[in-house]
Design a protein around this motif. Structure first.
Motif, mmCIF file in Angstrom:
data_model
loop_
_atom_site.group_PDB
_atom_site.id
_atom_site.type_symbol
_atom_site.label_atom_id
_atom_site.label_comp_id
_atom_site.label_asym_id
_atom_site.label_seq_id
_atom_site.Cartn_x
_atom_site.Cartn_y
_atom_site.Cartn_z
ATOM 1 N N HIS C 11 -15.498 6.159 29.253
ATOM 2 C CA HIS C 11 -15.341 4.760 29.670
ATOM 3 C C HIS C 11 -16.663 4.027 29.493
ATOM 4 O O HIS C 11 -17.715 4.572 29.793
ATOM 5 C CB HIS C 11 -14.947 4.808 31.149
ATOM 6 N N PRO C 13 -18.421 0.784 31.017
ATOM 7 C CA PRO C 13 -18.102 -0.072 32.168
ATOM 8 C C PRO C 13 -17.842 -1.526 31.816
ATOM 9 O O PRO C 13 -17.065 -2.195 32.495
ATOM 10 C CB PRO C 13 -19.352 0.032 33.050
ATOM 11 N N ASN C 43 -19.129 8.531 30.279
ATOM 12 C CA ASN C 43 -19.261 8.436 31.737
ATOM 13 C C ASN C 43 -20.576 9.030 32.228
ATOM 14 O O ASN C 43 -21.103 8.634 33.266
ATOM 15 C CB ASN C 43 -18.096 9.138 32.445
ATOM 16 N N PHE C 46 -23.510 6.713 33.092
ATOM 17 C CA PHE C 46 -23.515 5.897 34.313
ATOM 18 C C PHE C 46 -23.321 6.693 35.593
ATOM 19 O O PHE C 46 -23.822 6.295 36.639
ATOM 20 C CB PHE C 46 -22.454 4.792 34.215
ATOM 21 N N TYR C 47 -22.571 7.791 35.538
ATOM 22 C CA TYR C 47 -22.435 8.602 36.752
ATOM 23 C C TYR C 47 -23.823 9.043 37.188
ATOM 24 O O TYR C 47 -24.602 9.544 36.369
ATOM 25 C CB TYR C 47 -21.642 9.882 36.477
ATOM 26 N N THR C 50 -24.278 13.483 36.452
ATOM 27 C CA THR C 50 -23.731 13.575 35.085
ATOM 28 C C THR C 50 -22.819 14.782 34.904
ATOM 29 O O THR C 50 -22.013 14.815 33.976
ATOM 30 C CB THR C 50 -24.848 13.658 34.032
ATOM 31 N N HIS C 52 -20.278 15.753 36.444
ATOM 32 C CA HIS C 52 -18.854 15.412 36.491
ATOM 33 C C HIS C 52 -18.367 14.963 35.120
ATOM 34 O O HIS C 52 -17.241 15.265 34.724
ATOM 35 C CB HIS C 52 -18.606 14.302 37.515
ATOM 36 N N GLU C 56 -15.496 16.758 32.877
ATOM 37 C CA GLU C 56 -14.370 15.997 32.313
ATOM 38 C C GLU C 56 -14.219 16.279 30.821
ATOM 39 O O GLU C 56 -13.113 16.487 30.316
ATOM 40 C CB GLU C 56 -14.591 14.487 32.518
#
Lengths: 312, 268, 261
Positions: C11, C13, C43, C46-47, C50, C52, C56
């Motif tokens: 994604h 943002p 992602n 920005f997470y 990282t 996660h 994913e």
């Protein structure tokens, strides 16, 4: 592929893109269209709340006239059997006179409500002799260990070593305030003037936990608004660091994440006086009843028992 | 019956979320007895063109089948971005959205920006509520890439005082104020005006910790169940209602909080 | 053979993306004849955590056999975030990731900060490349919440200097590639590749002369940039500019060598 093939392939690509574009402009669902709207079964939240025995391992009392009665009332409302209270030392420099006065407030409260309140003392290791004396005075008065130790000295400062050694001798849980957020030391976090420069950060906990592997450390309030992902990831390899779940920020998935990284034995239920969030975030976690019971009560009580201070 | 007036689907850039699509949210609602949720798309907070987010939500609901009736979609509109008037029309008339969420801090405009005033007047004329919130996440755990309204600094998080100017500017619109996490104090004149305004606040915010007293001072019609899920946990907002004692809220008032006020306010 | 050295799922943002799932990216690859793609998860930029994003990506790739055949996953690691060493270990062992993407600007650290140097050395010892991006998007079109500064190639120099024997991939070279003699010499000697997605990859004759033909590879920067341009830059090379052998190096040979596949 030659240039001609490339162009051909490109043209096909464009056609493909057009064909694969989502169709826009389709109509909204017809108003009033019959659709199944079966009501879900009701959920008895208060029954769920009262199902678990609870020790709130991080709560505070205040200087106000309604304290600790207001805190006790929240406890009754939400089925919290015991609260470990302290009057954290939010003054500088935190002299012996000051911490004795703060502890006197706690002693008065636990004497008045021995069935509901457990006392935690505060001190300031800058005053080593007086702090050690205060541990004895407060222990004799029935306190179970340190309350939330505050920002006068970092938890891994050598000034703390004799204090920590004494607390280890007494088999007490060493509970300290810490922060992990923008504006405080550590990752992307600077002591920028809005925070006391000796506020402990997760790295300080790791440091002291490595120095004293026999110590039991309670990292305060992962729900206080700090970066709980950072905290839990950093503590993964240090089994003698426990986290309390308190704080006003009841982020979804925080408890699940903490259990995933630390295991179900290293979390203590707590509110830091945010009682609704404290209970709500544990209940809404994707855990079994047994795991919730451990967090709400057993994990902490089992450690209290090691020091002969368990709750029946 | 429970109606959640403050839930989301979509992506939060700075953290992986759980339960952040309609299917997962339905499971959550079923587990905890929630019949209906007001939802909007978190992506609309960050997309420059918020209409992409509104379209995503519309498409997700359309694909949901019969369960779509469990949701009341709200649009995210940025009144300082090109084409917002068209977006609003499309959201209401074509996508069937029942309210508007606005994010002045994220979309970088003042609360009294003429464009916002125009938007609020339009929603008023459509008899739709416009929803503000104090904050999306606790500033203490924000990302360094997130907006910098930070507690205890010279640029603090919002309080009711920051939202009030729009209510003063368009006093006859319908307002939702969500995730009430800081002060609700207003000076006497503003407080009187606020009390007259058509306002519904949800129970997800940490300031709603003494709901029993708030019901007395603000009135029983001004609060409704809200979760702020999946950013906040699913149960705390509900707990604030369910743990009210009989002397604080009788069965009738509890029903108002669970769904009655939301039903009335949203015209369901 | 065609290998895209710079693609993503996930994604962004500030803009709704299309073709940002394994399935839609695979569709693009089939359309354009790309055999394999190096991918990472947007992602992770920005997470705060990282890992996660890496999980994913790992789960997405494991979900279909064809994905494991066609995608070469890179982890996103933030070397100033809690637990990164463990994250790197998990990514390069259990998850089988073949490289690491770093975002000093988004994650807020200097490129040669000690923990970044440590990370790059760890990658070097594992034989996996680290990838840097000069910019993710054009700052002129991005959001008011996005970064306001873009990098030039010179900004990569400090880390190459600090760990000259690591493997590097530099993608989306959209700004100046000017280096002084010393730094150019460093880059020429380094095991370093530049992908073809950036807008500054225009004058191949000069680029080959400065860096050598062994320093470039195909990359799309998809789905943020269009799928065509990075490939067009290679396929439109005239025989006088690059012979078939050189083109094959650009299409896949150079990146295969860097990845050791």
């Amino acid at each position: 592929m030659n240039r001609r093939n490339f162009v051909t392939r490109g043209a096909a690509g464009m056609a493909g893109m057009l064909l694969s574009s989502p169709l826009t402009g389709s109509a909204a669902p017809p108003p009033g269209e019959a659709a199944t709207r079966s009501a879900p079964p009701s959920f008895d939240l208060m029954k769920e709340v009262m199902k678990y025995r609870k020790i709130d391992v991080h709560a505070h009392i205040y200087w106000t006239d309604d304290s600790p009665e207001t805190q006790l009332d929240y406890g009754r409302r939400l089925g919290i059997e015991k609260q470990v209270i302290s009057r954290y030392l939010d003054v500088m420099p935190g002299t012996p006179e000051q911490f004795r006065k703060f502890n006197d407030l706690t002693i008065k409260a636990i004497k008045k409500y021995p069935g509901q309140l457990l006392g935690g003392f505060v001190l300031n290791p800058v005053y080593q002799k007086e702090s050690l004396e205060e541990i004895k005075r407060c222990t004799d008065a029935g306190m179970i260990g340190p309350g939330e130790l505050y920002y006068q000295v970092k938890i891994n400062d050598p000034k703390y070593f004799p204090i920590i050694e004494k607390l280890i001798d007494l088999k007490m849980i060493i509970h300290s305030h810490a922060e992990c957020q923008l504006g405080v030391g550590g990752y992307r976090m600077k002591y920028n003037g809005y925070k006391q420069p000796n506020t402990s950060i997760p790295e300080d906990f790791v440091d002291i936990a490595r120095r004293y592997p026999e110590g039991i450390f309670q990292y305060a309030h992962i729900g206080m608004g700090g970066d709980w992902e950072y905290e839990c990831k950093l503590f993964r390899e240090y089994p003698n660091i426990y986290v309390d779940t308190s704080g006003s920020n009841n982020a979804e998935n925080m408890i699940d994440f903490a259990v995933e990284h630390l295991g179900e034995d290293r979390l203590f239920f707590a509110s830091d006086n945010s009682y609704y969030q404290g209970v709500g975030r544990v209940l809404s976690a994707n855990l079994t009843d047994r795991q919730k019971q451990k967090i709400f009560f057993d994990n902490y009580n089992n450690l209290l028992k090691k020091g002969g201070r368990g709750v029946d | 019956m429970l109606i959640d007036i403050n839930a989301y689907v979509g992506h939060w850039p700075f953290m992986q979320l759980k339960y952040n699509n309609c299917t997962a949210l339905v499971e959550r609602m079923n587990k905890y007895g929630v019949e209906t949720s007001v939802i909007s798309n978190l992506n609309g907070i960050f997309y420059k063109n918020t209409q992409s987010a509104n379209r995503e939500l519309y498409e997700e609901l359309k694909a949901l089948g019969t369960q779509r009736k469990r949701f009341i979609p709200f649009a995210v509109i940025n009144p300082t971005y090109a084409g917002w008037q068209y977006d609003l029309e499309e959201c209401v008339k074509k996508f069937g959205m029942k309210g508007v969420r606005v994010y002045p801090k994220y979309h970088d405009y003042e609360i009294t920006d003429p464009a916002l005033i125009e938007l609020v007047k339009r929603t008023r004329d459509m008899n739709l509520p416009v929803a503000f919130n104090y904050k999306m996440v606790d500033s203490r755990q924000r990302s360094w890439m997130d907006i910098d309204y930070v507690a205890y600094t010279p640029k603090p998080e919002w309080t009711l005082k920051n939202i009030f100017p729009i209510i003063k500017a368009v006093p006859d619109a319908k307002y939702m104020i969500l995730n009430v996490t800081n002060s609700m104090q207003l000076d006497a004149a503003d407080a009187a005006l606020f009390k007259k305004a058509r306002v519904l606040m949800d129970t997800s915010g940490r300031t709603i910790n003494d709901l029993g007293s708030l019901l007395k001072t603000q009135g029983t019609e001004r609060f409704a169940f809200g979760t702020h899920a999946p950013i906040l946990d699913y149960l705390t907002g509900m707990l604030r209602i369910e743990s009210l004692r009989a002397e604080e809220a009788d069965a009738r008032v509890k029903e108002l909080l669970r769904s009655g006020n939301a039903t009335h306010f949203l015209g369901l | 053979m065609l290998i895209d050295s710079n693609a993503y799922i996930g994604h962004w943002p500030f803009l709704r993306l299309t073709h940002n799932t394994p399935e839609t990216l695979l569709g693009r690859m089939k359309e354009f004849g790309t055999d394999a793609s190096v991918i990472s998860n947007l992602n992770g930029i920005f997470y705060k955590n990282t890992q996660h994003a890496n999980e994913e990506l790992w789960e997405a790739i494991r979900s279909k056999k064809i994905y494991t055949d066609r995608f070469i996953p890179f982890a996103v690691i933030n070397p100033v975030y809690g637990g990164w060493r463990d994250d790197l270990e998990q990514c390069t062992t259990r998850m089988g990731m073949k490289g690491v993407r770093l975002y000093p600007q988004y994650h807020g650290y200097e490129i040669a900060t000690p923990s970044c140097v440590e990370l790059v050395k760890r990658c070097r010892d594992k034989g996996v490349p680290v990838a840097f991006c000069l910019r993710m998007v054009d700052s002129r079109t991005s959001s008011w919440m996005d970064l306001d500064k873009e990098w030039t190639l010179k900004d990569i120099v400090p880390i190459v200097k600090a760990v000259p024997d690591a493997k590097y991939l530099v993608v989306n070279v959209a700004n100046s590639m000017a280096l002084n003699t010393e730094d150019m010499d460093l880059f020429r000697k380094a095991d370093l590749l530049i992908d073809s997605s950036g807008r500054n990859i225009t004058n191949w004759v000069d680029l080959f002369k400065s860096f050598g033909t062994g320093k470039f590879c195909f990359g799309t920067h998809a789905p943020i940039l269009d799928y065509f341009s990075g490939l067009l830059r290679i396929e439109s090379l005239r025989p006088t500019e690059a012979d078939e052998k050189t083109k094959e190096q650009l299409r896949s040979g150079n990146i295969k060598k860097l990845l050791g596949i």
